[in-house]
Design a protein around this motif. Structure first.
Motif, short mmCIF file in Angstrom:
data_model
loop_
_atom_site.label_atom_id
_atom_site.label_comp_id
_atom_site.label_asym_id
_atom_site.label_seq_id
_atom_site.Cartn_x
_atom_site.Cartn_y
_atom_site.Cartn_z
N GLY A 133 7.52 18.59 40.04
CA GLY A 133 8.14 19.21 38.88
C GLY A 133 8.09 18.34 37.64
O GLY A 133 8.80 18.61 36.66
N VAL A 134 7.26 17.30 37.68
CA VAL A 134 7.25 16.30 36.60
C VAL A 134 5.83 15.81 36.35
O VAL A 134 5.06 15.60 37.30
N ILE A 135 5.50 15.64 35.08
CA ILE A 135 4.33 14.87 34.68
C ILE A 135 4.86 13.57 34.07
O ILE A 135 5.61 13.61 33.09
N LYS A 136 4.50 12.46 34.66
CA LYS A 136 4.98 11.16 34.18
C LYS A 136 4.16 10.73 32.98
O LYS A 136 2.94 10.65 33.06
N VAL A 137 4.85 10.43 31.88
CA VAL A 137 4.20 10.13 30.61
C VAL A 137 4.51 8.69 30.18
O VAL A 137 5.67 8.31 30.06
N GLY A 138 3.46 7.92 29.93
CA GLY A 138 3.64 6.61 29.35
C GLY A 138 3.53 6.70 27.84
O GLY A 138 2.67 7.41 27.31
N SER A 139 4.40 5.97 27.12
CA SER A 139 4.39 6.04 25.66
C SER A 139 5.01 4.79 25.07
O SER A 139 5.96 4.23 25.63
N ASP A 140 4.46 4.34 23.96
CA ASP A 140 5.07 3.24 23.20
C ASP A 140 5.89 3.88 22.10
O ASP A 140 5.38 4.30 21.07
N THR A 141 7.18 3.98 22.32
CA THR A 141 8.05 4.80 21.48
C THR A 141 8.58 4.03 20.29
O THR A 141 9.79 3.88 20.09
N ALA A 142 7.66 3.54 19.46
CA ALA A 142 8.05 2.78 18.26
C ALA A 142 7.12 3.13 17.11
O ALA A 142 6.58 2.25 16.45
N TYR A 143 6.91 4.43 16.88
CA TYR A 143 5.92 4.85 15.90
C TYR A 143 6.38 6.11 15.20
O TYR A 143 5.76 7.17 15.31
N ALA A 144 7.47 6.02 14.48
CA ALA A 144 8.01 7.19 13.78
C ALA A 144 7.00 7.70 12.75
O ALA A 144 6.34 6.92 12.08
N PRO A 145 6.82 9.03 12.65
CA PRO A 145 7.60 10.07 13.32
C PRO A 145 6.96 10.58 14.61
O PRO A 145 7.41 11.57 15.17
N MET A 146 5.89 9.91 15.07
CA MET A 146 5.17 10.43 16.23
C MET A 146 5.99 10.30 17.51
O MET A 146 6.09 11.25 18.30
N GLU A 147 6.55 9.14 17.75
CA GLU A 147 7.46 8.93 18.87
C GLU A 147 8.29 7.69 18.59
O GLU A 147 7.76 6.64 18.25
#
Length: 315
Positions: A65-79
């Motif tokens: 029930g999940v797709i595991k997503v890797g992300s570098d979440t320090a790039y406003a406004p993208m993530e």
């Protein structure tokens, strides 16, 4: 600078790190637009088999029930992280994709340079982090053309170039790099944007372009705001976001059109073609139903829209 250039250098990314991002690095947070919470979740449990594209997914993901997503979440406004939540263009697109696929796209914050490796090791299913699709990443090559990995496939979902950030009202009428000749610009030191300005300085020749480089992009922005420089340079979504939010939208604007346009792609292991193809169908579905356009409109990045999803279309 070409479209295959890696736009998100370590230095470039550091200048827009969202407050609190370090505190949540490595923490697992569910994507969402307004209902995202800090409650922990194992993310286990079968997905929604009634969703339009659920049957297209690999059985392993259907069952989880999940797709595991890797992300570098320090790039406003993208993530980026806001009050302990991962928000931005990519998380909102991921939420829309999840509705089509009948599973949750579950984000884990990590370092940008480790995202593709996380796919090769199986730690993550995909990487969604404003990653520029290019041939080197597709083929697993370093900047010198040496083989360093298997490479990945990309499901391209958005276009992005670089844009000039100018003072509100654009008093110097800056619409292109050529308009900078004979003027002073500000930029963060050590970034690809500084390289772009240096290349433009060579083109300007005797009509000298003066480049003032700063440790942070915030300092470069301050210089432009004060009138000491006519422009800063950044990725289009970031420039657009700064123009919209700084000083309530009264400090800056985007100068001219974006240039050096490339494609952002969802990175998927080359061994996982079924998931790749399901994601492509999902991107096409959210473009068709209008939810994709609503996300881009919300974040003021509608100029980055694509007409349809593509696979490995980056150069």
């Amino acid at each position: 600078m070409t479209a295959s250039t890696t736009r998100r250098t370590t230095a470039a990314r550091s200048r827009i790190a969202a407050v609190g991002a370090i505190a949540v690095a490595g923490a697992l947070i569910l994507t969402g637009c307004g209902d995202q919470t800090n409650k922990s979740s194992s993310g286990t449990g079968a997905g929604d088999s009634s969703a339009p594209l659920f049957s297209k997914l690999p059985k392993k993901i259907q069952d989880a029930g999940v797709i595991k997503v890797g992300s570098d979440t320090a790039y406003a406004p993208m993530e980026y992280v806001d009050n302990g939540k991962i928000v931005g263009v990519d998380p909102d697109i991921a939420e829309a994709l999840g509705k089509q696929l009948g599973v949750k796209l579950q984000f884990t914050s990590g370092t940008f340079d480790g995202l593709i490796t996380s796919l090769e090791t199986g730690r993550q299913d995909v990487a969604i982090s404003s990653i520029t699709d290019n041939k080197k990443r597709q083929e697993g090559l370093d900047d010198k053309g040496q083989k360093i990995g298997k490479g990945v496939d990309f499901v391209d979902y958005m276009s992005s170039g670089v844009s000039l950030l100018v003072k509100k009202g654009n008093p110097d009428n800056i619409k292109s790099l050529d308009d900078l000749c004979g003027k002073t610009v500000a930029v963060q030191r050590g970034t690809i944007y500084e390289d772009t300005f240096k290349a433009q300085a060579e083109k300007c020749g005797d009509k000298k372009l003066t480049i003032e480089a700063f440790d942070t992009d915030a300092e470069a922005q301050t210089r432009v705001k004060a009138g000491g420089a006519v422009a800063d340079l950044n990725d289009f979504p970031v420039t657009s976001y700064i123009a919209k939010t700084s000083g309530g939208g009264n400090d800056f604007e985007v100068g001219g059109q974006q240039s050096d346009v490339g494609l952002f792609g969802i990175a998927v292991s080359k061994d996982n073609t079924q998931l790749r193809d399901a994601l492509k169908e999902a991107v096409d579905a959210i473009i068709k139903d209008g939810s994709y356009a609503k996300v881009l409109e919300k974040w003021n990045v509608k100029d980055g829209a694509v007409q349809s999803a593509t696979i490995n279309a980056g150069k």
